[in-house]
Design a protein around this motif. Structure first.
Motif, mmCIF file in Angstrom:
data_model
loop_
_atom_site.group_PDB
_atom_site.id
_atom_site.type_symbol
_atom_site.label_atom_id
_atom_site.label_comp_id
_atom_site.label_asym_id
_atom_site.label_seq_id
_atom_site.Cartn_x
_atom_site.Cartn_y
_atom_site.Cartn_z
ATOM 1 N N ARG A 229 0.831 -1.199 0.000
ATOM 2 C CA ARG A 229 0.000 0.000 0.000
ATOM 3 C C ARG A 229 0.869 1.253 0.000
ATOM 4 O O ARG A 229 1.985 1.270 0.517
ATOM 5 C CB ARG A 229 -0.910 0.003 1.231
ATOM 6 N N SER A 230 0.308 2.312 -0.557
ATOM 7 C CA SER A 230 1.067 3.559 -0.643
ATOM 8 C C SER A 230 1.353 4.160 0.728
ATOM 9 O O SER A 230 2.296 4.934 0.881
ATOM 10 C CB SER A 230 0.310 4.569 -1.513
ATOM 11 N N ASP A 231 0.548 3.787 1.763
ATOM 12 C CA ASP A 231 0.757 4.325 3.103
ATOM 13 C C ASP A 231 1.573 3.372 3.978
ATOM 14 O O ASP A 231 1.666 3.561 5.190
ATOM 15 C CB ASP A 231 -0.581 4.627 3.781
ATOM 16 N N SER A 232 2.176 2.363 3.377
ATOM 17 C CA SER A 232 2.943 1.380 4.150
ATOM 18 C C SER A 232 4.193 2.003 4.760
ATOM 19 O O SER A 232 4.970 2.675 4.059
ATOM 20 C CB SER A 232 3.358 0.221 3.246
ATOM 21 N N PRO A 233 4.431 1.789 6.059
ATOM 22 C CA PRO A 233 5.668 2.286 6.661
ATOM 23 C C PRO A 233 6.893 1.536 6.169
ATOM 24 O O PRO A 233 8.022 1.939 6.456
ATOM 25 C CB PRO A 233 5.444 2.051 8.165
ATOM 26 N N GLY A 234 6.658 0.457 5.415
ATOM 27 C CA GLY A 234 7.785 -0.278 4.878
ATOM 28 C C GLY A 234 8.428 0.372 3.676
ATOM 29 O O GLY A 234 9.483 -0.068 3.215
ATOM 30 N N ILE A 235 7.810 1.431 3.148
ATOM 31 C CA ILE A 235 8.378 2.125 1.992
ATOM 32 C C ILE A 235 9.271 3.255 2.473
ATOM 33 O O ILE A 235 8.808 4.236 3.065
ATOM 34 C CB ILE A 235 7.275 2.681 1.074
ATOM 35 N N ILE A 336 10.758 -8.902 1.623
ATOM 36 C CA ILE A 336 9.702 -7.909 1.452
ATOM 37 C C ILE A 336 8.942 -7.770 2.767
ATOM 38 O O ILE A 336 8.679 -8.744 3.465
ATOM 39 C CB ILE A 336 8.748 -8.266 0.292
ATOM 40 N N ALA A 337 8.586 -6.552 3.125
ATOM 41 C CA ALA A 337 7.945 -6.298 4.416
ATOM 42 C C ALA A 337 7.151 -5.006 4.332
ATOM 43 O O ALA A 337 7.538 -4.062 3.642
ATOM 44 C CB ALA A 337 9.008 -6.181 5.517
#
Length: 392
Positions: A229-235, A336-337
């Motif tokens: 997702r675009s709001d993922s803290p993993g990015i 991936i996370a």
């Protein structure tokens, strides 16, 4: 707020890149609502510059010179016009990727078969493996569909069996929890989630009066799309949203002479076709064997709070078994996370859930992976935290 933490083996790779009384303790159960993400693509990105038809347009032939019988003697014929320039290939607007070198030959002739009738979702339940690997944890499909979704940090076990059962089974009671101490079937670090299941009634229900649902066999495919997702803290800053999509082929489903679903299995020679994209934007494409046990039926008695039910069963994906023979082919996807939109699609089965006095069809989004035709059919869409806890 939950304190975000990532399983230990992720720290080394940080630069590269789902409620139940018996189970309890699911981090996803108490997670606060997270912002909805923007829409994410459900098809594999296409290599730039590929032709949409897969073939280059033919060039325009040079026109022939007309007969010169009317050309006066002693004059020079008009020059032959130059051929029209060949148009540049149109940009690819399709939804598939050409296979990388070394991939199997084109599988566009795949024909998915579908069982007649539908299967009902029981108790609104799905299932995954609890983070401490003590029990299979059932949660509601409704929760899976919320932003909190499921939290799977048992994914991708790097440790082959056996685990220390005395340790992982502490405080677990078989008569309550169904199964104590879930062993990873094999080391499968590339498995994005350890396991996933949908609780369904055992008997196919006719969709129209008089429809025969007994003695059926259908061979098709199961697909999962995990798109961060675009709001993922993993990015992280400058990183791409991670993606992992895969199709399990040659999945055979059979019903008995009473219409009971008695077998779900992968046939000999089944494969898992995988596409992935890392946080660095690196794309990974591979085909790996799908071992026996990758897809099967899991008795409800192995899950907490079954209350002795024998009329339903879990359609179960054991992805640690499924990804156990990946070797180094998927090494780039082992870490991936983050927070992912998760889509599960079944080409051979239609599923419904009670909706008031009627039924609601559950339809998955079509999933395309590499050179595989799109997988369409029954399915569910929700959210999953992978190798990461939500913060609170």
């Amino acid at each position: 707020m939950y304190e975000k933490k990532i399983v230990p083996f992720l720290f080394a790779a940080s630069a590269l890149l789902v409620a139940c009384g018996g189970g309890g303790g699911s981090p996803g159960s108490g997670a606060g609502t997270l912002p909805s993400s923007g829409s994410t693509p459900s098809t594999t990105p296409t290599a730039a510059g590929a032709s949409s038809s897969g073939t280059a347009p033919s060039s325009t032939p040079a026109p022939s010179t007309p007969p010169s019988s009317t050309t006066p003697a002693g004059t020079t014929p008009a020059p032959t016009p130059a051929p029209a320039p060949t148009p540049a290939p149109a940009p690819n607007t399709g939804t598939t990727n050409p296979p990388p070198a070394g991939n199997p030959s084109d599988t566009s002739t795949v024909t998915d078969q579908s069982l007649k009738g539908f299967f009902d979702v029981v108790a609104d339940q799905i299932l995954y493996i609890r983070r401490n690997r003590v029990i299979y944890l059932p949660v509601t499909l409704t929760e899976f569909e919320t932003d909190s979704g499921i939290v799977d940090v048992a994914s991708g076990s790097t440790q082959p069996p056996p685990l220390n059962i005395d340790v992982v089974s502490a405080g677990c009671h078989v008569e309550i929890d169904g199964t104590c101490g879930i062993q990873p079937p094999a080391a499968a670090p590339a498995a994005p989630i350890a396991a996933f299941g949908i609780r369904i009634g055992k008997f196919a229900q006719p969709t129209v009066s008089g429809q025969v649902v007994a003695n059926q066999k259908a061979v098709g495919r199961i697909a999962i799309d995990l798109t961060e997702r675009s709001d993922s803290p993993g990015i992280g800053t400058g990183e791409a949203a991670e993606i992992m999509r895969f199709v399990i082929d040659k999945v055979e489903m059979s019903t008995s002479d009473t219409g009971e679903l008695v077998s779900v299995k992968v046939q000999d020679g089944a494969q898992i076709h995988v596409y992935g994209r890392t946080a660095a934007g690196t794309e990974v494409r591979a085909d790996i064997p799908a071992p026996t046990g990758t897809v099967r039926l899991l008795p409800v008695t192995q899950v907490p709070d079954s209350h002795g039910d024998t009329t339903s069963v879990f359609l179960f994906l054991d992805l640690e078994t499924g990804f156990s023979q990946a070797g180094t082919k998927l090494a780039g996807l082992e870490n991936i996370a983050g927070h992912f939109t998760m889509n599960l699609t079944l080409s051979s089965m239609q599923i419904q859930r009670p909706f008031g006095s009627d039924w609601q069809n559950l339809v998955g989004k079509p999933v395309t992976v590499n050179n595989q035709p799109p997988v369409s059919g029954g399915g569910i869409v929700g959210n999953a935290w992978i190798r990461m806890y939500p913060s609170r």
